[in-house]
Scaffold this motif. Structure first.
Motif, PDB file in Angstrom:
ATOM      1  N   MET A   1       0.808  -1.195   0.000  1.00 36.93           N
ATOM      2  CA  MET A   1       0.000   0.000   0.000  1.00 36.93           C
ATOM      3  C   MET A   1       0.855   1.264   0.000  1.00 36.93           C
ATOM      4  O   MET A   1       0.382   2.335   0.310  1.00 36.93           O
ATOM      5  N   LYS A   2       2.093   1.137  -0.357  1.00 33.75           N
ATOM      6  CA  LYS A   2       2.961   2.305  -0.373  1.00 33.75           C
ATOM      7  C   LYS A   2       2.482   3.344  -1.383  1.00 33.75           C
ATOM      8  O   LYS A   2       2.693   4.530  -1.194  1.00 33.75           O
ATOM      9  N   LEU A   3       1.828   2.897  -2.441  1.00 34.04           N
ATOM     10  CA  LEU A   3       1.317   3.833  -3.437  1.00 34.04           C
ATOM     11  C   LEU A   3       0.287   4.765  -2.815  1.00 34.04           C
ATOM     12  O   LEU A   3       0.339   5.984  -3.001  1.00 34.04           O
ATOM     13  N   PHE A   4      -0.659   4.216  -2.057  1.00 38.32           N
ATOM     14  CA  PHE A   4      -1.665   5.045  -1.411  1.00 38.32           C
ATOM     15  C   PHE A   4      -1.034   5.963  -0.372  1.00 38.32           C
ATOM     16  O   PHE A   4      -1.448   7.112  -0.220  1.00 38.32           O
ATOM     17  N   ASP A   5      -0.048   5.458   0.353  1.00 40.52           N
ATOM     18  CA  ASP A   5       0.652   6.303   1.316  1.00 40.52           C
ATOM     19  C   ASP A   5       1.326   7.468   0.604  1.00 40.52           C
ATOM     20  O   ASP A   5       1.290   8.597   1.079  1.00 40.52           O
ATOM     21  N   PHE A   6       1.919   7.191  -0.527  1.00 39.26           N
ATOM     22  CA  PHE A   6       2.597   8.237  -1.288  1.00 39.26           C
ATOM     23  C   PHE A   6       1.610   9.272  -1.819  1.00 39.26           C
ATOM     24  O   PHE A   6       1.831  10.471  -1.734  1.00 39.26           O
ATOM     25  N   LEU A   7       0.493   8.792  -2.370  1.00 39.84           N
ATOM     26  CA  LEU A   7      -0.480   9.696  -2.980  1.00 39.84           C
ATOM     27  C   LEU A   7      -1.228  10.552  -1.968  1.00 39.84           C
ATOM     28  O   LEU A   7      -1.535  11.713  -2.235  1.00 39.84           O
ATOM     29  N   PHE A   8      -1.531   9.990  -0.822  1.00 45.36           N
ATOM     30  CA  PHE A   8      -2.426  10.668   0.107  1.00 45.36           C
ATOM     31  C   PHE A   8      -1.770  11.118   1.405  1.00 45.36           C
ATOM     32  O   PHE A   8      -2.450  11.598   2.304  1.00 45.36           O
ATOM     33  N   SER A   9      -0.488  10.996   1.516  1.00 42.58           N
ATOM     34  CA  SER A   9       0.201  11.405   2.728  1.00 42.58           C
ATOM     35  C   SER A   9       0.723  12.832   2.594  1.00 42.58           C
ATOM     36  O   SER A   9       1.335  13.197   1.595  1.00 42.58           O
ATOM     37  N   ALA A  10       0.478  13.639   3.601  1.00 45.78           N
ATOM     38  CA  ALA A  10       0.978  15.016   3.590  1.00 45.78           C
ATOM     39  C   ALA A  10       2.486  15.048   3.832  1.00 45.78           C
ATOM     40  O   ALA A  10       3.146  16.036   3.524  1.00 45.78           O
ATOM     41  N   ASP A  11       3.044  13.973   4.372  1.00 47.55           N
ATOM     42  CA  ASP A  11       4.474  13.937   4.658  1.00 47.55           C
ATOM     43  C   ASP A  11       5.311  13.929   3.389  1.00 47.55           C
ATOM     44  O   ASP A  11       6.473  14.315   3.409  1.00 47.55           O
ATOM     45  N   ASN A  12       4.725  13.483   2.281  1.00 43.36           N
ATOM     46  CA  ASN A  12       5.474  13.357   1.038  1.00 43.36           C
ATOM     47  C   ASN A  12       5.354  14.586   0.136  1.00 43.36           C
ATOM     48  O   ASN A  12       5.767  14.557  -1.003  1.00 43.36           O
ATOM     49  N   SER A  13       4.781  15.659   0.630  1.00 43.97           N
ATOM     50  CA  SER A  13       4.577  16.826  -0.226  1.00 43.97           C
ATOM     51  C   SER A  13       5.905  17.517  -0.503  1.00 43.97           C
ATOM     52  O   SER A  13       6.774  17.621   0.352  1.00 43.97           O
ATOM     53  N   ASP A  14       6.042  17.979  -1.720  1.00 49.36           N
ATOM     54  CA  ASP A  14       7.228  18.673  -2.190  1.00 49.36           C
ATOM     55  C   ASP A  14       6.750  19.921  -2.910  1.00 49.36           C
ATOM     56  O   ASP A  14       5.848  19.846  -3.743  1.00 49.36           O
TER      57      ASP A  14
END
Length: 67
Positions: free
Chosen positions: A1-14
């Motif tokens: 589920m890393k894809l969903f974590d990447f898409l919907f996590s605020a921690d990954n914002s750039d």
């Protein structure tokens, strides 16, 4: 589920990431020029010009107000 974590996590914002909006959209807001792109896309697909059809389809989907 890393894809969903990447898409919907605020921690990954750039700050350099594009602003992509998800959600429901209606054709009621399209201009007549965009409907012409839809027709051209269908014609290109029928002629088996798939790349051209795909490009025209993406232009049809584009909302010039938010680019």
């Amino acid at each position: 589920m890393k894809l969903f974590d990447f898409l919907f996590s605020a921690d990954n914002s750039d700050p350099d990431d594009p602003d992509i909006k998800f959600g429901r959209y209606s054709d009621a807001y399209k201009e007549s020029d965009q409907y012409d792109l839809w027709d051209e896309s269908l014609n290109a697909f029928d002629q088996k010009k798939y790349r051209k059809s795909y490009r025209l389809f993406l232009q049809y989907l584009n909302d010039p107000d938010i680019d």
